[in-house]
Design an enzyme around this catalytic site. Structure first.
Site, mmCIF file in Angstrom:
data_model
loop_
_atom_site.group_PDB
_atom_site.id
_atom_site.type_symbol
_atom_site.label_atom_id
_atom_site.label_comp_id
_atom_site.label_asym_id
_atom_site.label_seq_id
_atom_site.Cartn_x
_atom_site.Cartn_y
_atom_site.Cartn_z
ATOM 1 N N ASP A 1 77.729 37.802 46.067
ATOM 2 C CA ASP A 1 77.649 37.362 44.796
ATOM 3 C C ASP A 1 78.689 38.189 43.937
ATOM 4 O OD1 ASP A 1 76.642 34.862 43.919
ATOM 5 O OD2 ASP A 1 74.643 35.661 43.861
ATOM 6 N N GLN B 1 69.235 33.850 45.500
ATOM 7 C CA GLN B 1 69.404 32.808 44.331
ATOM 8 C C GLN B 1 68.742 33.145 43.049
ATOM 9 O OE1 GLN B 1 71.488 29.763 44.812
ATOM 10 N NE2 GLN B 1 71.164 29.643 42.506
ATOM 11 N N LYS C 1 74.970 25.245 49.482
ATOM 12 C CA LYS C 1 75.691 26.399 50.043
ATOM 13 C C LYS C 1 75.351 26.265 51.433
ATOM 14 C CE LYS C 1 74.980 28.864 45.738
ATOM 15 N NZ LYS C 1 74.133 29.744 44.946
#
Ligand code: NAP
Length: 280
Positions: free
Chosen positions: A118, A95, A51
């Site tokens: 997200d 995460q 990422k």
């Protein structure tokens, strides 16, 4: 046809790079993504590294905040609150999975919906299911873009989704429903999964069971998207038996090199969209 997610994602990253150059000249700033990583789970470390690499590659500001696995929940929540207020940060990603002592629900709900790249915040989940503008979870968004590459008009198609997680199955269903597909969501309690799959024009497998979907589960010319990432003795395999299904399907994603690269590019895209909304 094998759907080359790596190639499609690379092209999308090129497009994003140009978009970010334009945004920079208009707003005199670029989107910024902050990723919070707790602990040292090897898979999470790899995801976060990728990422960071790709967000830098497209010209974003990128920052990874690393915490030990015993960090207190309040430290993470306070940091998110601080990032929520920081105008330079367009997107915040924590995460997952998190260590057990940290509430995933609290973490997700603390991120401002407008910075939730997200798409897991309940406000974004609600917006997606209501058909409003929102951040869309990256993996199903990536799958959706791959399906659209193969078939522009999805109206009336029968889609069968295997798995009903908040991360994959449920948002996938919303995206396909919006395109006028008839959607069946299946899960571990589904009575005859094979029979359900045999009716599908589109199958999206997001289960976590190596090679679950066999050749005789798939209708001729179906589109098959394999989200699964399963570590086996013979390496990483998906939820679909690629050798069998690729002989029957019209198009299929490989594992690796199918959905995975799309997930990251969709995260970058979500960050750009958050930046644009914040500046509009
Ligand atoms: P998850 O939260 O564990 O959900 C799995 C789903 O599969 C559940 O809904 C479960 O049903 C269902 N299921 C389990 N066994 C089944 C069976 N035998 N038949 C039918 N359904 C069954 O998993 P997830 O987070 O959605 O992830 C799924 C897979 O995608 C994993 O392999 C993961 O590593 C991978 N993944 C890949 C990416 C990527 O970028 N490519 C991103 C995220 C995840 P119940 O609800 O009844 O338990």
């Amino acid at each position: 046809m094998i759907i080359d997610g790596k190639k499609i994602a690379a092209k999308l990253r090129e497009d994003l790079k140009k978009k970010i150059i334009d945004l920079k000249s208009t707003f005199k700033s670029v989107p910024g993504l902050t990723v919070i990583l707790v602990g040292d789970d090897p898979a999470s470390k790899i995801y976060v590294k990728n990422k960071e690499k790709f967000s830098k590659e497209v010209g974003m500001n990128s920052e990874v905040l690393r915490y030990p696995k015993n960090v207190e929940e309040s430290v993470i929540l306070d940091k998110i609150i601080e990032l929520n207020k920081d105008k330079k940060i367009s997107g915040i990603l924590v995460q997952l999975p998190l260590p057990k002592h940290i509430s995933q629900k609290k973490v997700i709900e603390t991120i401002l919906p407008t910075k939730d790249v997200d798409g897991f915040h309940p406000v974004n989940v609600g917006n997606l299911s209501s058909g409003y503008d929102s951040s869309i979870p990256c993996t199903p968004l990536g799958c959706f873009l791959l399906i659209k590459k193969i078939e522009k008009n999805l109206s009336g198609k029968h889609a069968v989704i295997i798995g009903r997680s908040n991360l994959n199955g449920k948002p996938m269903a919303q995206l396909l429903l919006k395109e006028n597909c008839t959607v069946t969501i299946t899960h571990s309690k589904t009575k005859d999964l094979k029979e359900e799959c045999r009716k599908a024009d589109i199958i999206v497998a997001a289960v976590g069971k190596p090679k679950l979907v066999k050749g005789d589960w798939v209708k001729k010319n179906a589109i098959v998207i394999d989200v699964g990432i399963n570590k086996t003795e013979s390496g990483i395999v998906g939820d679909v038996d690629f050798d069998e299904v690729s002989k029957v399907a019209r198009a299929i994603t490989p594992v690796p090199g199918g959905v995975g690269p799309m997930t990251i590019v969709c995260l970058l895209n979500n960050t750009v969209e958050c930046f644009k909304r914040a500046n509009s």
